[in-house]
Design an enzyme around this catalytic site. Structure first.
Site, short mmCIF file in Angstrom:
data_model
loop_
_atom_site.label_atom_id
_atom_site.label_comp_id
_atom_site.label_asym_id
_atom_site.label_seq_id
_atom_site.Cartn_x
_atom_site.Cartn_y
_atom_site.Cartn_z
N GLU A 46 75.47 49.97 -8.44
CA GLU A 46 74.16 50.43 -7.97
C GLU A 46 73.27 49.23 -7.65
O GLU A 46 73.52 48.13 -8.16
CB GLU A 46 73.50 51.28 -9.07
CG GLU A 46 73.08 50.45 -10.27
CD GLU A 46 72.91 51.27 -11.55
OE1 GLU A 46 73.88 51.92 -11.97
OE2 GLU A 46 71.80 51.23 -12.11
N LYS A 100 70.49 46.43 -7.76
CA LYS A 100 69.68 45.80 -8.81
C LYS A 100 68.27 45.67 -8.24
O LYS A 100 68.02 44.90 -7.33
CB LYS A 100 70.25 44.43 -9.16
CG LYS A 100 69.53 43.76 -10.31
CD LYS A 100 70.28 42.51 -10.75
CE LYS A 100 69.70 41.92 -12.03
NZ LYS A 100 68.29 41.61 -11.97
N ASP A 134 64.49 44.73 -7.80
CA ASP A 134 63.74 43.53 -8.16
C ASP A 134 62.31 43.90 -8.55
O ASP A 134 61.37 43.80 -7.77
CB ASP A 134 63.74 42.56 -6.97
CG ASP A 134 63.32 41.16 -7.38
OD1 ASP A 134 63.16 40.94 -8.60
OD2 ASP A 134 63.16 40.31 -6.51
N TYR A 192 67.57 54.01 -14.63
CA TYR A 192 68.98 53.61 -14.55
C TYR A 192 69.63 53.40 -15.92
O TYR A 192 70.78 53.02 -16.01
CB TYR A 192 69.15 52.34 -13.70
CG TYR A 192 68.27 51.18 -14.12
CD1 TYR A 192 68.41 50.58 -15.36
CD2 TYR A 192 67.30 50.68 -13.25
CE1 TYR A 192 67.60 49.53 -15.74
CE2 TYR A 192 66.48 49.62 -13.63
CZ TYR A 192 66.64 49.05 -14.88
OH TYR A 192 65.84 48.01 -15.27
N LYS A 203 74.80 39.12 -7.98
CA LYS A 203 73.59 38.81 -7.22
C LYS A 203 73.91 38.52 -5.76
O LYS A 203 75.01 38.06 -5.44
CB LYS A 203 72.88 37.58 -7.84
CG LYS A 203 72.52 37.71 -9.31
CD LYS A 203 71.42 38.69 -9.58
CE LYS A 203 70.03 38.08 -9.51
NZ LYS A 203 69.66 37.15 -10.53
N CYS A 213 61.84 4.60 -19.86
CA CYS A 213 61.18 5.89 -19.83
C CYS A 213 59.81 5.74 -19.16
O CYS A 213 59.01 4.90 -19.57
CB CYS A 213 61.01 6.40 -21.26
SG CYS A 213 59.96 7.86 -21.35
N CYS A 233 56.98 6.35 -22.08
CA CYS A 233 56.73 5.51 -23.26
C CYS A 233 57.35 4.13 -23.12
O CYS A 233 57.26 3.32 -24.04
CB CYS A 233 57.25 6.20 -24.52
SG CYS A 233 59.04 6.24 -24.64
N CYS A 290 65.68 8.96 -22.70
CA CYS A 290 64.71 8.07 -23.32
C CYS A 290 65.09 7.91 -24.78
O CYS A 290 65.41 8.89 -25.46
CB CYS A 290 63.32 8.68 -23.19
SG CYS A 290 62.14 8.01 -24.35
N CYS A 325 57.91 9.00 -28.25
CA CYS A 325 57.69 9.26 -26.83
C CYS A 325 56.76 10.46 -26.67
O CYS A 325 57.11 11.57 -27.07
CB CYS A 325 59.02 9.51 -26.12
SG CYS A 325 58.80 9.96 -24.39
S1 IVH Z 1 70.86 47.92 -16.48
C1 IVH Z 1 71.57 46.64 -20.94
N1 IVH Z 1 70.49 48.48 -13.97
O1 IVH Z 1 67.75 43.61 -14.28
C2 IVH Z 1 71.22 46.34 -19.54
N2 IVH Z 1 69.17 46.75 -14.90
O2 IVH Z 1 68.78 41.06 -15.15
C3 IVH Z 1 70.29 47.34 -18.96
N3 IVH Z 1 67.56 45.77 -13.34
O3 IVH Z 1 66.27 43.67 -17.44
C4 IVH Z 1 69.89 47.00 -17.59
N4 IVH Z 1 68.06 47.04 -11.62
O4 IVH Z 1 65.05 44.87 -15.52
C5 IVH Z 1 70.12 47.69 -14.98
N5 IVH Z 1 70.24 49.12 -11.76
C6 IVH Z 1 69.87 48.36 -12.76
C7 IVH Z 1 68.87 47.39 -12.64
C8 IVH Z 1 68.55 46.60 -13.73
C9 IVH Z 1 67.29 46.05 -12.07
C10 IVH Z 1 66.89 44.71 -14.11
C11 IVH Z 1 66.44 45.08 -15.49
C12 IVH Z 1 67.10 44.10 -16.40
C13 IVH Z 1 67.41 42.97 -15.47
C14 IVH Z 1 68.55 42.13 -15.98
#
Ligand code: IVH
Length: 725
Positions: free
Chosen positions: A146, A148, A150, A256, A344, A449, A452, A467, A473
């Site tokens: 699914e 991710k 942002d 999710y 990613k 350094c 210092c 350093c 320092c």
């Molecule tokens: S599952 C136990 N599903 O990504 C893990 N996270 O980098 C539960 N996020 O903190 C997270 N889309 O804020 C999950 N489809 C998705 C997501 C997602 C965005 C975020 C979430 C998490 C972060 C981790």
């Protein structure tokens, strides 16, 4: 325009001070000194008014008076631009102080995800999952894939179908209570029908591209700073102390995941998401069920292609094991689940000029070259600094001495390529030699350094020059202090990097212990501090209270806060869980010496290797360091590490050894399960062993256990004991 009248100042109880700042003098007639004093006074008055309004929910001046103070401040700043303060009230837009929210301890921690960037990582993830579960090569595991999103994560708690609490992720275990704000989000149902009695729904709050653009137009029109990207806009909007502001911001929410539950939602991830959808949550339509890496990568490609047209930001694809029973078996590492991974999207790139290379000295003394760049937008974020790693990287070599960038070095004046991957610090990746100025000189790392002037030494085999100034320092000391107060360490409200720097420069704090003696050393404390720029009566008193509040602190935070090389947050958690108390940890570290029992015990911790063990032993072997740690510990009351899920566990505190072949689980799974129940898993049998779990083919360990009279169980006996047979 006139300044605030006597009534305004009187209403603030500041009539005395008001006289000092000649508030009635027209701006054009102010002397530099009077202007400076008045700006200081105004900063204090406005800060006080902000606190009364935001934190105490009890405004003590009218909006009109508040505006008059702000206007007067702006006028003086316009007349005397050089006097504008660093903490000028004119620069404070919207963002409310975090201390205004109450804290929520998550019933189930909100974890993050491990990241990967390559297709090959998907196969490896599947391989790790199957290996952990001990599956044969032909058995496949199903996953969901699914987008991710942002944005920022939010946990919504429903009890008997009613929304009772909403909390941000915070540090994963404690977040901010944003219930009033969450109630203003249209995608967040206020009530649910046919839901489990207790249901915590987790998901992402985000802002669509179109809403983001419209919001920025409004911000600009109102004379306020536009947000850098939709994620910042969403975060800034959710974390408003005034929920009326949140209401005016168009936030959305995708569900999710889930936290605490009184009844399971389903037996699969996919089914659980369907259930959340049926309960009226928005779920992402691009969630697909995949039967293995090939389909997962296909879904990744599909989502990647649709990305630009989605209308909201996503930064990758998340894969999750579909079968919830398998998820439970896989469990968690310290901060991420074993059953999920984020894949990613590739990093974003841009070209710009390298204006200078500065050297920063870190808390462990590492000299890090930092690129100062002509500001450039990379994936929606303006970047003006980037890391250059180390001197070899700049010279065009990796840590094995092999060529990178076809051996091209990087010079000040060069045209360089900058890239950003997710939240990662931007990096300089490449250089365009055709644009190199004729007079560009190869870079040379300083051998002293810059802070210092101690010698900076590069040990053989180490890519980093360090350093040697240690505690003398100032840069190392400041960085150590900043680390000490950081979010995952002591997290003292009102004492951030900026304040620590100021206090260090003023000679108020040289080491962590000094933070806790501040109040005593300043007598009433408040008096001295409130005379400093940016501090008022209330903020000073609040700071000392916030410091006192952290005298009682978790062991893992203390270990992390020490800032020992290689000991990150996850390692600190492992160490705290293993040793349980500060006394046990401290004694073990002082005694640990390569080859002795304390050393072997340290290395027996899954996740602790020789490099970390050496770093720990070295720190606890230096007199100055130990003395500094002792001074700190004397100020604290360090809590015993709590071991979650071990209540009623029959094996809590026991030392268990596994031997022979296990048939129902892999060795890794058995170990993780035992540890999650509070047992200590050791590789060898000794008088300290409480229990041996022996599968078929057990040999010398079983024999030794028998000789020592140690209780021995087979695999089924073990599963019976821990209650999962
Ligand atoms: S599952 C136990 N599903 O990504 C893990 N996270 O980098 C539960 N996020 O903190 C997270 N889309 O804020 C999950 N489809 C998705 C997501 C997602 C965005 C975020 C979430 C998490 C972060 C981790």
């Amino acid at each position: 325009m006139t300044g605030p009248d006597a009534r305004t100042l009187l209403s603030l109880g500041q009539n005395q001070a008001g006289k000092d700042v000649s508030a009635d003098t027209p701006t054009k007639d102010l002397s530099v000194q009077a202007a400076k004093a008045e700006l200081a006074r105004l900063a204090e008055l406005l800060e006080q008014a902000n606190r009364a309004y935001h934190t105490d929910d009890a405004p003590d001046i009218t909006d009109a008076d508040y505006d008059a103070l702000k206007r007067r401040n702006a006028e003086i700043e316009a007349r005397f631009p050089a006097l504008k303060r660093q903490d000028s009230p004119s620069d404070q837009v919207g963002a409310a102080p975090a201390e205004g929210f109450s804290k929520v301890t998550h019933a189930v921690a909100m974890l993050s995800l491990s990241n990967a960037f390559e297709d090959a990582d998907v196969g490896e993830f599947d391989g790790r999952v199957r290996k952990y579960l001990g599956l044969s090569a032909d058995a496949s595991v199903a996953y969901t894939a699914e987008p991710k999103i942002d944005g920022l994560s939010l946990s919504l708690r429903y009890e008997n179908g009613a929304l009772v609490q909403a909390a941000t992720r915070g540090d994963g275990s404690v977040g901010e209570n944003v219930t009033a704000n969450a109630r203003t989000i249209a995608d967040v149902p206020q009530t649910l029908t046919d839901a489990p009695d207790v249901l915590e729904v987790r998901g992402e709050v985000y802002m669509s591209h179109s809403d983001f653009e419209a919001l920025n137009v409004r911000q600009t029109e109102a004379g306020q700073k536009p947000f850098a990207n939709p994620r910042n806009a969403a975060a800034g909007s959710l974390r408003q102390l005034d929920s009326a502001i949140t209401r005016a911001r168009p936030l959305r929410f995708f569900a999710y995941a889930w936290g605490a539950l009184s009844d399971p939602l389903s037996d699969t991830q996919h089914g659980a998401i369907e259930r959340l959808k049926a309960l009226d949550f928005q779920t992402n339509d691009l969630t697909a069920l995949c039967d293995g890496p090939e389909q997962m990568i296909a879904q990744y490609r599909k989502i990647e292609q649709l990305r630009a047209a989605l209308g909201y930001d996503i930064d990758g694809v998340v894969y999750k094991v579909n079968d919830l029973a398998l998820q439970a078996r896989l469990g968690f590492r310290s901060t991420t689940p074993r059953w999920a991974m984020a894949h990613k999207f590739p990093a974003e790139l841009a070209w710009t000029r390298l204006e200078a290379i500065d050297i920063q000295v870190g808390r462990t003394g590492a000299l890090s070259p930092v690129a100062r760049l002509t500001p450039v937008t990379v994936g929606g974020v303006v970047v003006s600094n980037a890391t250059l790693h180390n001197e070899d990287y700049i010279a065009g070599r990796d840590n094995k001495g092999e060529e990178i960038r076809a051996g091209k070095d990087i010079r000040v004046g060069d045209w360089v390529q900058v890239y950003r991957a997710g939240d990662v610090i931007p990096k300089v990746a490449d250089v365009d030699l055709s644009k190199r100025p004729n007079d560009a000189m190869p870079f040379r790392m300083p051998e002293r350094c810059p802070e210092c002037d101690s010698e900076a030494v590069r040990e053989p085999g180490d890519a980093i020059r360090r350093c040697t100034g240690g505690l003398i320092c100032p840069a190392q000391a400041v960085e150590k202090l900043k680390h000490f107060v950081s979010r995952s360490a002591f997290d003292i409200e009102g004492l951030g990097a900026k304040q620590v720097e100021q206090f260090h420069t003023d000679g108020w704090i040289a080491e962590p212990a000094d933070i806790f003696t501040l109040r005593d050393r300043f007598g009433s404390g408040v008096q001295q501090l409130k005379n400093r720029e940016g501090w008022g009566d209330k903020s000073a008193a609040n700071l000392f209270d916030a410091i006192d509040e952290k005298r009682s602190i978790d062991l893992n935070r203390v270990i992390f806060a020490l800032g020992i090389r290689h000991v990150g947050e996850a390692a600190a958690n492992l160490l705290a869980a293993h040793y349980g108390t500060w006394a046990a940890f401290d004694t073990a570290m002082r005694n640990a010496e390569e080859g002795n029992a304390a050393w072997d015990d340290l290395l027996s911790i899954d996740g602790v290797g020789a490099v970390m063990a050496h770093a720990l032993a070295t720190t606890f072997n230096q007199e100055a360091e130990i003395a500094s740690i002792d001074r700190l510990v004397a100020q604290l009351s360090i809590k015993e590490a709590t071991r979650p899920n071990t209540e009623g566990s029959p094996v809590a505190g026991k030392t268990v050894v596994f031997t022979g072949t296990l048939e129902k689980m892999t060795r890794a799974e058995a170990k993780a399960r035992a540890e999650s129940l509070g047992a200590k898993v050791s590789g060898s049998v000794s008088a300290k062993t409480d229990l041996l779990v022996a599968g078929p083919g057990a040999g010398s360990k079983a024999k030794k256990a028998a000789e020592l009279g140690i209780e021995t169980l087979d695999e089924d006996g073990w599963l019976d004991l821990i209650g999962t047979a």
